[in-house]
Write a protein that holds these residues in place. Structure first.
Motif: not given
Length: 667
Positions: A208-213, A218-222, A515-523
């Motif tokens: 779900s994209a309800r949580i954007v990141a 968030g830490f990585g982008l910052g 991208f943010l939703v489906h690659f939160r856990n790339p593995r």
């Protein structure tokens, strides 16, 4: 089919009469002879002495009953299905006749608030393909009433039962299925809206994209932003070199993908087969979300009416926001076909297209479901081609994408580039990837799904503003695959820069969400889809986003370097390297884009190609601006849906309109 024509000719691809639900005429005339009518009713497979009386009371003669029976046999349906699909007036007249023969009152309207039914039972009844048949209703004058929609199988027994128990019959009221269903839907609106908003997040929160990141993202982008800004002050050459390596990698990946598609593509040929046995066709559902679309309602209804499919097996749901009074009034002013139903979406949760689509899913009963936009004109044979392909494949084929063709491509430079871009995508890139059974992004319209697969993955994400990209990745993660068909859908491109920027901003923002939703856990994602599909998804999401955003940066760098060389006649070795790399990236990117599009065009469409070449640099520059705007909007207003206005297809002299209203998430 001639790709140059702007609209399908009347009846194009319609074939035999059964395709459009035609083939018989209901004649509202008294029966000429009771014996002939009785024989016709018996031949239709209806047992019971009262049926001739019902048909006579409804105004049907023997010829009409025989025609209904023949069409029902040809479609593999029941005579009641064909009767109800004839028109709303015919349905109302028939159920009035049933009430008259039963000796009970007929209800023209039903108060949704007075229905006595549990929420669980309500949703089950709505999802029942046979439709509602009996519901209790509270009335102040007579206590509980029993509202019934008699079926052919129950009617004879019901008639006998009422004669035996007249006290029970006194509480019974006959209603038409459409009237009762309308009341049930009105009652179910809060439940359907809540389910559409929260079902995916509750069942599969990781999708779900309800949580954007999440926190790590968030830490990585910052951290990336902080390191980049700080590094530009402390070690500018190093940071610029690293960024240019990233930009070049994304550019080259996109170039390679386009060159691969260009090498495996050819101009499309539209082809579909009309089945020899229409009785085998399943029920097909069509969803059309509408918001501020009152102007295109007449054209939309014409386009949907041309779909080649038996009307008794075609469900069309027009999904309208509750506060969109203009569109609803425009629809109610039309004489809607009997298989068209208006669904009003409550003002609950994010006001987005995917939420509206998810709202309608519990209401449909079709084995397959297609999604169209309000301005679409699908090829009449599109449902047939999709069904043929589904029927020839296994259940892992969950979605088919029809090509989108721009109708107003020659209106101005912007629509010309838009049409060229769509041709490269839907006639080049997607077919090339589909042929290898690889991941590809869906378009936002003309998608055809297996309903069971769509429900298994919990429908659309109401919080993702580019729901098609998210759905494509999610289908692959669940083990499904996608393919393409050839029958196109005509639609209009935005013809003003303001509207185009807003539409493209929404697309980029949705790709970022996906991208943010489906690659939160790339593995985890890599373990669910094939490695090659995983790489392609990275190119089409991350690569395209970075390439678009970097184009503005690269353009500024090149302008600066050319200015410096013009003024000082010298560049450092590092600056020369940047000049070579950036120029190569842009030239390769333009070349691959233009080659792919050129390969998908028919000979007659290639005239004036030089205009496309000249307009490509500013077009890419505008895309880069839209991508940066999307990144800012993702931070400030992640669920803002900026509406794209649409116009009548025949209005060739229309003026440039201001952008339509935005759809925002409710507080």
């Amino acid at each position: 089919m001639d790709r140059g024509q702007q609209e399908y000719p009347p009846g194009a691809g319609m074939g035999p009469g059964w395709l459009s639900g035609a083939g018989y005429t209901v004649r509202v005339t008294p029966p000429e002879e009771e014996g002939i009518l009785a024989d016709a009713v018996a031949a239709a497979g209806l047992s019971g002495d009262s049926w001739p009386e019902v048909f006579a009371a409804a105004g049907f003669n023997a010829r009409a009953v025989n025609a209904l029976s023949r069409v029902a046999k040809r479609h593999g349906t029941g005579i009641l299905d064909e009767l109800v699909s004839a028109s709303r007036a015919v349905e109302d007249r028939f159920y009035r006749a049933l009430a008259s023969v039963l000796g009970v009152p007929y209800r023209e309207t039903v108060n949704a608030e007075k229905l006595v039914i549990r929420d669980k039972d309500l949703l089950n009844i709505i999802a029942d393909s046979s439709g509602p048949r009996i519901v209790f209703s509270q009335t102040p004058e007579a206590g509980n009433e029993v509202l019934i929609c008699p079926s052919f199988f129950r009617f004879p027994a019901m008639l006998e039962y009422f004669e035996r128990y007249p006290s029970i019959a006194a509480r019974v009221r006959v209603v038409s299925p459409r009237t009762l269903r309308k009341a049930l839907l009105e009652r179910a609106k809060p439940l359907l809206a809540e389910r559409a908003t929260s079902a995916l997040f509750e069942r599969f929160p990781q999708y779900s994209a309800r949580i954007v990141a999440n926190a790590p993202q968030g830490f990585g982008l910052g951290l990336f932003a902080a390191v980049t800004v700080t590094g530009l002050f402390l070690y500018p050459s190093t940071i610029i070199a690293v960024l240019h390596c990233l930009f070049s990698l994304c550019f080259l990946a996109c170039v390679a993908l386009r060159l691969y598609a260009a090498a495996h593509t050819r101009p499309p040929i539209v082809k579909f087969d009309i089945p020899e046995h229409p009785e085998n066709l399943p029920v097909y559902s069509v969803l059309v979300p509408l918001y501020k679309e009152s102007e295109v309602v007449p054209d939309l209804l014409v386009a949907l009416g041309r779909l080649a499919w038996p009307r008794s097996k075609l469900q069309i749901k027009l999904i309208v926001e509750e506060d969109d009074h203009e569109t609803r009034q425009a629809l109610e002013a039309q004489e809607l076909r009997s298989n068209i139903e208006i669904l009003n979406v409550p003002n609950h949760g994010p006001k987005t297209k995917p939420k509206a689509l998810s709202f309608a899913m519990p209401v449909i009963t079709g084995e397959f479901v297609a999604v169209y936009d309000a301005e679409d004109a699908p090829h009449p044979g599109q449902l047939l081609e999709a069904w043929n392909k589904f029927n020839a494949s296994d259940e892992r084929l969950a979605c088919l994408q029809a090509p989108l063709r721009i109708r107003n491509g020659r209106r101005n430079a912007l629509t010309r580039l838009f049409a060229f871009e769509y041709s490269a995508l839907f006639n080049g890139l997607l077919p090339a990837l589909a042929k290898r059974k690889l991941f590809f992004p869906l378009g936002g319209t003309s998608n055809h799904f297996r309903t069971a697969a769509l429900r298994k993955i919990c429908n659309w994400d109401p919080f993702n503003v580019t729901e098609d990209a998210d759905l494509a990745v999610r289908l692959c993660r669940f083990g499904y695959r996608m393919d393409v068909i050839t029958c196109p859908t005509l639609e209009d491109a935005p013809d003003s820069l303001a509207v185009w920027i807003r539409q493209r901003t929404r697309w980029f923002k949705g790709w970022m969400q996906t991208f943010l939703v489906h690659f939160r856990n790339p593995r985890a994602t890599l373990s669910q889809i094939k490695t090659v599909s995983y790489i392609i998804s990275q190119i089409l999401l991350f690569g395209m986003i970075v390439s678009s955003m970097s184009f503005l940066v690269i353009s500024v760098v090149l302008i600066y370097l050319f200015w410096k060389f013009h003024v000082f006649y010298s560049l450092s070795h590092f600056e020369i390297a940047l000049l070579v790399v950036d120029t190569s990236n842009i030239l390769l990117g333009f070349s691959a884009f233009l080659l792919l599009g050129w390969r998908t065009l028919h000979i007659e469409e290639r005239s004036g190609f030089w205009k496309t070449v000249l307009c490509t640099p500013p077009y890419w520059f505008m895309m880069s601006i839209a991508s940066w705007r999307a990144a800012w909007q993702l931070y400030r207003e992640p669920f803002l849906w900026e509406k794209t206005p649409h116009y009548r297809w025949s209005d060739s002299a229309r003026t440039i309109a201001k952008p339509g209203p935005a759809m925002r998430r409710n507080p």
